[in-house]
Write a protein that holds these residues in place. Structure first.
Motif, PDB file in Angstrom:
ATOM      1  N   ILE A 122       0.824  -1.203   0.000  1.00  0.00           N
ATOM      2  CA  ILE A 122       0.000   0.000   0.000  1.00  0.00           C
ATOM      3  C   ILE A 122       0.860   1.255   0.000  1.00  0.00           C
ATOM      4  N   VAL A 123       1.905   1.264   0.808  1.00  0.00           N
ATOM      5  CA  VAL A 123       2.782   2.444   0.866  1.00  0.00           C
ATOM      6  C   VAL A 123       3.397   2.710  -0.508  1.00  0.00           C
ATOM      7  N   SER A 124       3.903   1.668  -1.139  1.00  0.00           N
ATOM      8  CA  SER A 124       4.513   1.837  -2.468  1.00  0.00           C
ATOM      9  C   SER A 124       3.495   2.319  -3.498  1.00  0.00           C
ATOM     10  N   TYR A 125       2.280   1.799  -3.393  1.00  0.00           N
ATOM     11  CA  TYR A 125       1.206   2.191  -4.317  1.00  0.00           C
ATOM     12  C   TYR A 125       0.888   3.682  -4.170  1.00  0.00           C
ATOM     13  N   THR A 126       0.822   4.152  -2.940  1.00  0.00           N
ATOM     14  CA  THR A 126       0.525   5.577  -2.735  1.00  0.00           C
ATOM     15  C   THR A 126       1.650   6.454  -3.271  1.00  0.00           C
ATOM     16  N   ARG A 127       2.878   5.994  -3.145  1.00  0.00           N
ATOM     17  CA  ARG A 127       4.007   6.801  -3.646  1.00  0.00           C
ATOM     18  C   ARG A 127       4.031   6.798  -5.173  1.00  0.00           C
ATOM     19  N   ARG A 128       3.697   5.674  -5.760  1.00  0.00           N
ATOM     20  CA  ARG A 128       3.727   5.559  -7.222  1.00  0.00           C
ATOM     21  C   ARG A 128       2.683   6.456  -7.874  1.00  0.00           C
ATOM     22  N   PHE A 129       1.481   6.518  -7.276  1.00  0.00           N
ATOM     23  CA  PHE A 129       0.391   7.275  -7.885  1.00  0.00           C
ATOM     24  C   PHE A 129       0.088   8.580  -7.156  1.00  0.00           C
ATOM     25  N   ARG A 130       1.007   9.013  -6.316  1.00  0.00           N
ATOM     26  CA  ARG A 130       0.898  10.296  -5.609  1.00  0.00           C
ATOM     27  C   ARG A 130      -0.411  10.424  -4.833  1.00  0.00           C
ATOM     28  N   ILE A 131      -0.751   9.361  -4.158  1.00  0.00           N
ATOM     29  CA  ILE A 131      -1.933   9.356  -3.288  1.00  0.00           C
ATOM     30  C   ILE A 131      -1.486   9.790  -1.897  1.00  0.00           C
ATOM     31  N   PRO A 132      -2.091  10.809  -1.307  1.00  0.00           N
ATOM     32  CA  PRO A 132      -1.658  11.298   0.003  1.00  0.00           C
ATOM     33  C   PRO A 132      -1.654  10.186   1.049  1.00  0.00           C
ATOM     34  N   LEU A 133      -0.593  10.159   1.858  1.00  0.00           N
ATOM     35  CA  LEU A 133      -0.421   9.120   2.873  1.00  0.00           C
ATOM     36  C   LEU A 133      -0.169   9.769   4.233  1.00  0.00           C
ATOM     37  N   ILE A 134      -1.022   9.429   5.204  1.00  0.00           N
ATOM     38  CA  ILE A 134      -0.855   9.875   6.588  1.00  0.00           C
ATOM     39  C   ILE A 134      -0.497   8.657   7.425  1.00  0.00           C
ATOM     40  N   ALA A 135       0.525   8.784   8.237  1.00  0.00           N
ATOM     41  CA  ALA A 135       0.955   7.683   9.096  1.00  0.00           C
ATOM     42  C   ALA A 135       0.650   7.985  10.548  1.00  0.00           C
ATOM     43  N   ILE A 136       0.090   7.007  11.246  1.00  0.00           N
ATOM     44  CA  ILE A 136      -0.014   7.057  12.704  1.00  0.00           C
ATOM     45  C   ILE A 136       0.949   6.004  13.235  1.00  0.00           C
ATOM     46  N   THR A 137       2.024   6.434  13.837  1.00  0.00           N
ATOM     47  CA  THR A 137       3.094   5.551  14.286  1.00  0.00           C
ATOM     48  C   THR A 137       3.797   6.173  15.481  1.00  0.00           C
ATOM     49  N   SER A 138       4.600   5.378  16.167  1.00  0.00           N
ATOM     50  CA  SER A 138       5.370   5.915  17.292  1.00  0.00           C
ATOM     51  C   SER A 138       6.800   6.244  16.893  1.00  0.00           C
ATOM     52  N   ARG A 139       7.165   5.937  15.647  1.00  0.00           N
ATOM     53  CA  ARG A 139       8.555   6.156  15.198  1.00  0.00           C
ATOM     54  C   ARG A 139       8.559   6.974  13.913  1.00  0.00           C
ATOM     55  N   GLU A 140       8.958   8.206  14.043  1.00  0.00           N
ATOM     56  CA  GLU A 140       8.949   9.132  12.907  1.00  0.00           C
ATOM     57  C   GLU A 140       9.862   8.674  11.786  1.00  0.00           C
ATOM     58  N   THR A 141      11.008   8.057  12.116  1.00  0.00           N
ATOM     59  CA  THR A 141      11.992   7.666  11.101  1.00  0.00           C
ATOM     60  C   THR A 141      11.826   6.217  10.645  1.00  0.00           C
ATOM     61  N   SER A 142      10.719   5.595  11.008  1.00  0.00           N
ATOM     62  CA  SER A 142      10.455   4.233  10.546  1.00  0.00           C
ATOM     63  C   SER A 142      10.185   4.237   9.049  1.00  0.00           C
ATOM     64  N   ALA A 143      10.050   3.040   8.486  1.00  0.00           N
ATOM     65  CA  ALA A 143       9.773   2.940   7.049  1.00  0.00           C
ATOM     66  C   ALA A 143       8.463   3.647   6.706  1.00  0.00           C
ATOM     67  N   LEU A 144       7.436   3.440   7.521  1.00  0.00           N
ATOM     68  CA  LEU A 144       6.149   4.093   7.270  1.00  0.00           C
ATOM     69  C   LEU A 144       6.248   5.589   7.509  1.00  0.00           C
ATOM     70  N   GLY A 145       6.850   5.976   8.621  1.00  0.00           N
ATOM     71  CA  GLY A 145       6.971   7.390   8.939  1.00  0.00           C
ATOM     72  C   GLY A 145       7.760   8.161   7.903  1.00  0.00           C
ATOM     73  N   SER A 146       8.829   7.569   7.419  1.00  0.00           N
ATOM     74  CA  SER A 146       9.678   8.247   6.436  1.00  0.00           C
ATOM     75  C   SER A 146       8.978   8.414   5.099  1.00  0.00           C
ATOM     76  N   ALA A 147       8.108   7.463   4.747  1.00  0.00           N
ATOM     77  CA  ALA A 147       7.446   7.513   3.443  1.00  0.00           C
ATOM     78  C   ALA A 147       6.237   8.435   3.433  1.00  0.00           C
ATOM     79  N   ALA A 148       5.628   8.712   4.598  1.00  0.00           N
ATOM     80  CA  ALA A 148       4.346   9.411   4.663  1.00  0.00           C
ATOM     81  C   ALA A 148       4.466  10.894   4.336  1.00  0.00           C
ATOM     82  N   ASP A 149       3.370  11.455   3.827  1.00  0.00           N
ATOM     83  CA  ASP A 149       3.292  12.899   3.600  1.00  0.00           C
ATOM     84  C   ASP A 149       3.087  13.635   4.914  1.00  0.00           C
ATOM     85  N   GLU A 150       2.331  13.024   5.816  1.00  0.00           N
ATOM     86  CA  GLU A 150       2.124  13.583   7.151  1.00  0.00           C
ATOM     87  C   GLU A 150       2.302  12.468   8.174  1.00  0.00           C
TER      88      GLU A 150
END
Length: 332
Positions: A122-150
């Motif tokens: 899903i993360v890769s799909y959002t990056r490929r098609f420029r779909i906005p991605l918001i992450a709720i996580t406890s680690r800002e520099t995680s794979a999800l946190g680093s990839a998210a727009d917010e």
């Protein structure tokens, strides 16, 4: 009174002691989340609100494991409060369900660690098609946190699980932050009780959000007599209509008062039938408008210890609603 100040039983059982520790641990986590929102997290929260509010499509919520269960609940909360949303399971997304995510949508992904491999598709799909991605996580520099727009970065907290393994406090924070987003969007959009009714037609909530005008009796069923009517005739009207009361109106149809079974008992005497309704009625009775919620009607009836309410528009009776009507549709 805070949780720490709550009085305890003289000798709480081990199970109760465990429950108290769990609730207090999770409450401390929620307190840390509130502090974070009052600080740096607040700015990211506002940007996330702007992003979701500006989406032309829907909000896709996703997560795996316990975060996935929370995400599914949050998607339902968004959908029921005016933000079109649905849950996509990240594993199913990797096997065709990515097609459910449109170019006008946004994705809200939840992962405490931010390293859940199942979210990669899903993360890769959002990056490929420029779909906005918001992450709720406890680690800002995680794979999800680093990839998210917010990034909505949750404070690191102690799990209520004594081994620190079972997601407990962490999922409570995820749920609370998701609810906070949904409620803030509800308030921003001016989502009203009438809007709630559109999305909640069933159950007690749906019933309580119906309007009095949808439930009331009107027309020929309405118990009315004119001012000056003799009580003998009024009693026949009370018996014939079956609501235990009759409304008294003037020549212009305006409500003057109401005669109830209680009024009859209070004025019971040998001359009752020869008296007029004006002498027996309760003047200025409690009334309600047809556009009032049914739940409010129940509140008035219970508060006044009565069984029926006259429905009035422009000072004129247009209907009557009885406690039994509210019970019938499931408000109580």
């Amino acid at each position: 009174m805070t949780l720490n100040a709550l009085p305890l039983a003289a000798d709480p059982t081990p199970g109760t002691q465990s429950a108290i520790r769990t609730v207090r641990t999770e409450a401390e986590g929620l307190s840390l989340l509130a502090d974070a929102l009052a600080g740096d997290l607040g700015a990211a929260f506002e940007r996330s609100l702007d992003l979701i509010a500006g989406v032309r499509g829907r909000l896709v919520v996703t997560g795996i494991g316990k975060s996935g269960h929370v995400a599914s609940k949050i998607a339902a909360t968004f959908a029921s409060t005016g933000t079109p949303a649905f849950f996509v399971h990240p594993v199913e997304a990797n096997h065709g369900d990515l097609g459910m995510i449109g170019r006008d949508d946004a994705v809200l992904a939840m992962s405490w660690s931010g390293e859940s491999a199942e979210l990669t598709g899903i993360v890769s799909y959002t990056r490929r098609f420029r779909i906005p991605l918001i992450a709720i996580t406890s680690r800002e520099t995680s794979a999800l946190g680093s990839a998210a727009d917010e990034r909505l970065v949750l404070p690191r907290v102690t799990e209520a699980c004594p081994h620190g393994l079972a997601p407990t406090t962490s999922t409570t924070l995820q749920l609370a932050l998701g609810d906070a987003l949904a409620v803030a969007l509800l308030e921003r959009r001016g989502f009203s009780p009438s809007d709630f009714r559109v999305f909640h037609p069933g159950g007690q909530l749906g019933a309580s959000l119906r309007h009095v005008g949808d439930v009331m009796h009107k027309g020929e069923a309405l118990p009315l007599v004119a001012s000056g009517t003799k009580m003998g005739e009024a009693i026949l009207a009370i018996s014939r209509k079956g609501f235990g009361c009759v409304a008294v109106v003037d020549e212009a149809g305006r409500l003057l008062g109401i005669v109830t079974d209680g009024d009859l008992r209070r004025h019971l005497a040998s001359d009752l039938l020869s008296r007029t309704v004006d002498e027996v009625m309760t003047p200025s009775p409690k009334t309600i408008r047809p556009d009032t919620l049914a739940a409010k009607a129940l509140d008035i009836i219970n508060g006044a210890n009565i069984t029926a309410l006259m429905v009035v528009d422009n000072e004129r009776p247009v209907g009557i609603i009885h406690l039994h009507d509210l019970l019938r549709i499931g408000v109580a």
